[in-house]
Motif scaffolding. Structure first.
Motif, mmCIF file in Angstrom:
data_model
loop_
_atom_site.group_PDB
_atom_site.id
_atom_site.type_symbol
_atom_site.label_atom_id
_atom_site.label_comp_id
_atom_site.label_asym_id
_atom_site.label_seq_id
_atom_site.Cartn_x
_atom_site.Cartn_y
_atom_site.Cartn_z
ATOM 1 N N LEU A 240 90.777 71.398 40.492
ATOM 2 C CA LEU A 240 89.273 71.497 40.372
ATOM 3 C C LEU A 240 88.875 73.041 40.482
ATOM 4 N N PHE B 241 82.093 76.383 39.211
ATOM 5 C CA PHE B 241 82.475 74.838 39.047
ATOM 6 C C PHE B 241 82.343 73.882 38.135
ATOM 7 N N HIS B 242 81.328 74.158 37.464
ATOM 8 C CA HIS B 242 80.902 73.337 36.151
ATOM 9 C C HIS B 242 81.866 73.487 35.033
ATOM 10 N N ARG B 243 82.593 74.942 35.067
ATOM 11 C CA ARG B 243 83.555 75.115 33.763
ATOM 12 C C ARG B 243 84.725 74.344 34.405
ATOM 13 N N ALA C 17 85.132 71.535 36.003
ATOM 14 C CA ALA C 17 84.791 70.304 35.900
ATOM 15 C C ALA C 17 84.828 69.906 34.297
ATOM 16 N N ASP C 18 84.157 70.638 33.431
ATOM 17 C CA ASP C 18 84.052 70.590 32.102
ATOM 18 C C ASP C 18 85.479 70.548 31.726
ATOM 19 N N LEU D 284 88.160 69.585 32.844
ATOM 20 C CA LEU D 284 88.733 68.432 33.254
ATOM 21 C C LEU D 284 88.157 67.440 32.295
ATOM 22 N N LEU D 285 86.982 67.291 32.128
ATOM 23 C CA LEU D 285 86.446 66.286 31.450
ATOM 24 C C LEU D 285 86.912 66.330 29.733
#
Lengths: 405, 320, 235, 283
Positions: free
Chosen positions: B64, B247-249, B251-252, B254-255
């Motif tokens: 993560l 964190f968004h990076r 998460a992105d 991973l997506l």
């Protein structure tokens, strides 16, 4: 607010939500004939700076309509191409590059807050575009010669503004002898806080406590305990948004209320309405009062703003220095283009450097270091749950005086 | 014996679709200016996703906080360009070096404990690094980002032009070289042992695979790749901000990998292209609410496309 | 008298693989059936098919007069099938007592009665499942199945991997359940001689089919089928 | 060196502020520990509840202690609906992470659409009340929060320990297939637990409305620290979540009082990393 009003708002919310999420609401079309002049820019429509973008977006839309209602740019209508930089400087950076190279806009407008502005300025410099911004709190970072500030910070606000505050403090009786400086680590707040400490000590006001907290700090209990323990005559807070409310509340939980306190960039509505906000000071460049309302166009812009902001469900639908900054950005660009009679960035920049521009902030020049003119920071104070300019005295609202807390 | 060797070579043999893909990617350099910006972003995101694929798709470690290595790479390359030399390849090398070291050091922390604690430790490492960068504004520029990154011409000859052609060529070449290398690695006995570990750690251990060492190596390798992506990001945009640790990076990316499918190297590239084009398309349609549509799309995609994509992943994550 | 369990022409397996084919047998109330066979002949698959975790290709499973072949495992368990898995699978994070009460259903078998059957467990009542020895885990697995108050108990290799002395203890407990409590049971076992004395009937599986069926006593008396089908000459 | 009063005061406000971490961690810990679903939208749900509390308080002048009676059941239903999606599509741990991340993004946009991105502040007279005990002040609102969090955590702990449903849930969490073979209806229990987790987010949301800043992007502000708290408190352990929350709250507060407030954000992860170095199988 009545229940009927709430229900009405909800209906428009649903309708507006679906329409807004499908259509492209950011491009406004306009009156004068001809091929539109496209002006591109980003705002932090989402992310942690998003509350500011809502204000700026409304101000920009009003200004685009105003300008189109006059003569546009050189008789051509203007079109604002607005993108979302998500409050992230690197996104702002790529979006400005996209606006220039892919969307091929004619001109650009600066984003909000120092970090995105710096990012956008780098792009502007690379492509030789003029960039006007209204919210870079650290003027010396504006090193590009075709970058112009719309807000009268002055070239060294970390020196000039603390002295305005110290001047006002000196008129209190008894005059504060010590000051706690508490600041967010947000760079422009930190920059002003350091200036405040230096200038205060120069003038014999002691600073027994200088504290920096992380932007987005959640609990102010321990900080409040330290402020209380330092027990200075004055509290200077380099706050953003609701931090001021939280700090004052945390202090009150300790049964402590600083006699007088100054707040750098608070959320104006919540602070004015809070019982803790009574008589606190804050920074401003104008308020919707005399003498500012007499400036050309100001009344009309203020009225429009109130109407739109209420419709957009903003909790504080009153124009203040924030929204005015965006208005000034467009006034400068309009006068620059029409004065230089050109859409060429270099010529607009050259014209701006030589002439005086009239904005909602008054006559503005760009002849100082980093293209800044003279500083014009004011102090406002919450009186009867409203912000009133109280200092300098000659710009205070009629009949309003600085009240000792 | 021969059949095993054959199986190995079959895994590494070139397929015509791959050749077509790379020819098309390099052929895009001949396009008129105006597309290089997004192509460059896709190439960098693809490299970042490829690096995550090395640990998620091949070694079965869910992270993560993969942005930690992207960020460290970006700041290393950015700081080198600002203070020492603007040579892009030197920056790339430094970024890879620094992120490799960081990856190696943190791997011991990450590989201890269960899948769940891994999620947390990776998240934590990225957050702590982000805080560190924020706490050292004299070096990193803090919340304002790192200013004054000026790049020298690539190989001393090719200037980074206004339209990003050089940038795209540079990022794409780096992606190509590292993807080739990754291809060799995952097809090698080392890569196969990783897959064995992912499928069944106990069995792999019983077969004599040094599980711990292999995972450390894989994690370190992935960190190096992410560092390279960070360097490309810093160099081609001449800018680094705290957002690289966001964190968004993590998460992105991973997506992105899930969209493209984990465990086949090209998944990251396909996912990056899909994600960026989608984002670009929706954001220009509706600048204020684009995130809503992306979010909705992802929910539907993960729910409906999941069966196809998660077959291999489920094994990694269902705890026994 | 109606049979408790009737398995008719059952074919089942996992995924596409058919492991059991055309298995037919019946079990009356209070009867105990031994399922014998070499490794990999489908003994565990038979148990798994009864609890409902395999894929059924054909055939029917009737329990207490009702078709259960289409029911979920939890529904079958709620109807009275108690299972003691081969790997025991006690809940490691729950205490011994909680293992029993987490799945308990009303009936004569309470946690206290289980503790009466296995005094060793009573001593370790508050220990976590993970702290038990292999034998204790087996006892707990049996006790846990009893706590659901089943009409039919399925025991999958209950003595596998246990120390001889523990094997005796576990077998004694099982014998008590079958003989004294009159519980119906299916016991899968590789070592026929351990289990034949306490069961009523026995089937021998080979490659997923029932190849021999007789009374347990008959097999004990004449071990020829055992030697032929299992290749064992146990003493 | 800070004075004893300062230290004591910092400790008190830290522990009490940590109650919020604990309360937020509670629902997250349950669904993560017992259902193996990592619910990143937990924070978004809490903020949705906070905004609803704000809306009912400011538009309709409903006291938060009353609005919570409507909001918490509503959140329970939302939790059920969310679980229906998980159940219908057989969502596993990784997929749950991605889907709830997307849920959170969607909720963030929805909140911004209705309430705008501007800061909202729900002014109540509770927010500045405190009790004086000796030289120390105890903020009333945070005290109530901690009592509520304590009751919920303790009640949930008892529920998991002592009731059939609780034990069945823990058995299912460890091995759903085996538990099912013993007749545990995991599905129904999972719905119950998901609803409960969302309801706890609703309770936390009510207090967020009273204590914290309301802005859509704030949804993400709690993520890191609360995740750390969930792990430190051990997954699926309600009392652990609460104590870990208070521990982190107190550590942050002491760091702010003794060192610099700017150190506070790294405290939680430093504690976590030290803990994992000491015992890698923690959680």
């Amino acid at each position: 607010m009545s229940k009927g009003m709430g229900a009405w708002r909800r209906r428009t919310f649903l309708g507006g939500a679906l329409a807004g999420m499908v259509a492209a609401p950011a491009v406004l079309r306009a009156a004068p004939p001809g091929k539109p002049v496209r002006v591109g820019g980003t705002l932090s429509l989402t992310g942690f700076l998003a509350q500011t973008a809502a204000i700026h977006k409304i101000a920009a839309e009003i200004m685009v309509e105003e300008i189109n209602g006059r003569d546009g740019f050189l008789g051509r209508p203007i079109e604002y191409v607005l993108l979302d930089d998500q409050s992230k400087p690197d996104v702002a950076r790529s979006l400005y590059e996209k606006l220039i190279t892919v969307d091929k806009v004619d001109l650009i407008q600066g984003p909000y807050a120092t970090a995105p502005i710096l990012a956008a300025m780098g792009v502007a410099q690379r492509y030789g575009k003029i960039i006007i911004q209204s919210s870079m709190g650290i003027p010396k970072l504006q090193t590009y010669d075709m970058a112009f500030p719309a807000t009268p910070f002055g070239p060294e606000p970390d020196k000039s503004y603390p002295n305005v505050i110290l001047d006002a403090m000196a008129t209190l009786s008894p005059a504060p002898k010590s000051m706690v400086v508490l600041t967010s680590k947000f760079p422009s707040a930190q920059f002003m806080a350091q200036g405040m400490r230096t200038e205060a000590e120069k003038r014999g006001v002691k600073v027994p406590l200088f504290l920096e907290y992380e932007a987005g700090n959640r609990d102010f209990g321990a900080i409040a305990a330290r402020v209380k323990e330092a027990n200075a005559d004055f509290l200077w807070v380099g706050s953003l948004g609701l931090e001021s409310n939280q700090i004052l509340e945390a202090l009150r939980k300790l049964d402590y209320r600083p006699k007088n306190s100054f707040h750098l960039y608070p959320a104006p509505g919540p602070l004015a309405l809070s019982p803790d906000g009574n008589l606190v000071w804050s920074s401003t460049f104008l308020e919707p009062d005399e003498p500012f309302m007499s400036r050309p166009g100001m009344k009309r812009i203020a009225e429009h703003y109130k109407e739109r902001a209420t419709k957009a469900n903003l909790p504080y639908p009153i124009i203040d220095a924030q929204a005015a900054g965006m208005a000034a950005q467009w006034q400068i660009l309009e006068q620059g283009v029409n004065g230089a009679k050109s859409l060429e960035d270099k010529q607009i920049a050259a014209w701006l450097k030589k002439n005086v521009v009239t904005t909602v902030y008054g006559p503005t020049k760009f002849d100082g270091p980093y293209n800044h003119g003279a500083p014009a920071q004011l102090i406002r104070q919450v009186q009867n749950k409203e912000w009133k300019v109280v200092w300098p005295k000659d710009l205070a609202a009629p009949g309003v005086k600085l009240i000792n807390g | 014996m021969t059949s095993a060797k054959e199986a190995l070579t079959r895994r590494t043999r070139w397929r015509w679709a791959e050749t077509v893909f790379w020819l098309a990617a390099f052929g895009a350099l001949l396009l008129p200016p105006g597309k290089f910006l997004i192509l460059n972003e896709i190439a960098i995101l693809a490299l970042f996703a490829l690096s995550l694929d090395l640990i998620l798709g091949y070694a079965g470690i869910v992270s993560l906080g993969h942005a930690a290595f992207l960020g460290v790479g970006a700041y290393s390359a950015g700081l080198l360009a600002k203070h020492v030399t603007g040579d892009p390849l030197a920056g790339l090398a430094l970024a890879i070096g620094v992120s490799t070291i960081l990856g190696f050091c943190t791997s011991f922390l990450v590989l201890r404990g269960s899948d769940l604690t891994r999620l947390m430790v990776t998240l934590g490492v990225a957050l702590v690094l982000g805080e560190l960068a924020n706490a050292l504004p004299q070096y990193t520029g803090g919340a304002d980002g790192l200013q004054g990154v000026v790049m020298a011409p690539l190989l001393g000859r090719f200037d980074f032009d206004l339209f990003g052609r050089t940038a795209y060529a540079y990022s794409l070449t780096t992606l190509f070289v590292l993807a080739l290398l990754a291809r060799r690695i995952v097809g090698s006995p080392f890569g196969l042992s990783l897959s064995a570990i992912r499928c069944n750690q106990l069995r792999a251990r019983a077969l004599g695979v040094p599980v711990g060492k292999r995972l450390v190596a894989a994690y370190t390798l992935a960190a190096a790749y992410a560092g390279a992506a960070g360097a490309l990001l810093a160099q081609t945009t001449a800018f680094v901000s705290l957002d690289v640790f966001d964190f968004h990076r993590s998460a992105d990316v991973l997506l992105v990998l899930i969209i493209g499918g984990a465990g086949w190297l090209y998944g990251g590239i396909a996912g990056a292209a899909a994600f960026k084009l989608l984002q670009d398309g929706i954001a220009s349609l509706t600048p204020q609410y684009w995130q809503f549509w992306i979010g909705l799309f992802l929910v539907v995609f993960v729910l409906v496309g999941r069966e196809r994509l998660f077959g291999g992943l489920r094994k990694l994550l269902v705890r026994r | 008298m109606a049979d408790l369990l009737t398995v008719q022409s059952l074919s089942a397996g996992y995924g596409r693989a058919v492991v059991l084919s055309d298995v037919t047998f019946a079990l009356g109330e209070g009867q105990a059936l031994a399922v014998l066979g070499r490794n990999g002949v489908g003994k565990t698959t038979l148990i798994d098919s009864l609890i409902g975790v395999t894929r059924r290709f054909a055939g029917s499973v009737r329990f207490s007069g009702k078709e259960i072949a289409t029911l979920s495992p939890e529904a079958r368990a709620q109807r009275g099938i108690g299972w003691v898995p081969q790997e025991r699978n006690v809940f490691r994070s729950l205490s011994v007592e909680e293992n029993l009460t987490a799945v308990a259903r009303p009936g004569p078998w309470t946690a206290d009665r289980v503790f009466g059957l296995f005094p060793r467990l009573a001593e370790r009542r508050h220990h976590a499942g993970s702290a038990l020895s292999g034998g204790e885990q087996q006892m707990l697995a049996i006790g846990r199945a009893l706590a659901t108050n089943p009409k039919l108990l399925l025991l999958d290799e209950p003595t596998e991997g246990l120390a001889p002395i523990i094997v005796q203890e576990v077998l004694a407990a099982i014998a008590r359940l079958l003989r004294e409590e009159g519980l119906a049971a299916i016991v899968v076992e590789q070592h026929a001689r351990k289990i034949l004395p306490i069961t009523d009937r026995a089937v021998i599986l080979e490659r997923g089919r029932i190849v021999h069926e007789s009374a347990s006593a008959a097999l004990l008396a004449d071990a020829t089928p055992l030697e032929r089908l299992l290749g064992v000459t146990e003493r | 060196m800070p004075s004893a009063t300062l230290l004591g005061q910092a400790l008190i406000s830290g522990v009490l502020a940590g109650g919020m971490y604990g309360l937020l961690a509670l629902g997250l810990s349950l669904s993560w520990g017992l259902l193996r679903l990592v619910n990143l939208s937990h924070f978004a749900l809490a903020f949705l509840a906070a905004y609803l509390t704000y809306e009912m308080g400011t538009t309709y002048h409903i006291d938060p202690w009353w609005s919570v009676l409507v909001i918490v059941p509503a959140m329970f239903v939302i939790g059920l609906l969310q679980h229906w999606v998980f159940d219908r599509f057989k969502v596993n741990e990784l997929a749950s992470l991605l889907i709830t991340f997307s849920f959170a993004v969607i909720l963030e946009v929805a909140i911004q659409l209705y309430w705008t991105a501007d800061y909202r502040r729900f002014e109540t007279h509770y927010s500045t009340l405190s009790i004086k005990v000796g030289a120390f002040y105890i903020p009333v609102l945070e005290l109530i929060l901690c009592l509520v969090a304590g009751v919920l955590a303790w009640g949930t702990w008892l529920w998991l320990r002592k009731t059939y449903v609780g034990k069945a849930l823990r058995a299912s969490a460890e091995d759903a297939e085996i538990a099912a073979a013993y007749g545990v209806d995991h599905k129904k229990l999972a719905y119950l637990l998901s609803g409960l987790g969302a309801a706890y987010a609703g309770v936390a949301g009510t207090f967020i409305a009273l204590i914290a800043t309301l802005a859509p992007a704030q949804i993400w502000a709690w993520l890191g620290v609360v995740f750390a708290v969930v792990i430190i408190g051990r997954l699926g352990n309600p009392l652990g979540a609460l104590f870990a929350g208070m521990l982190i709250g107190a550590s942050e507060s002491i760091a702010m009082a003794v060192l610099s407030p700017a150190w506070a954000p790294v405290v939680s992860f430093s504690v976590l990393i030290v803990l994992l170095l000491w015992d890698p199988d923690w959680s």
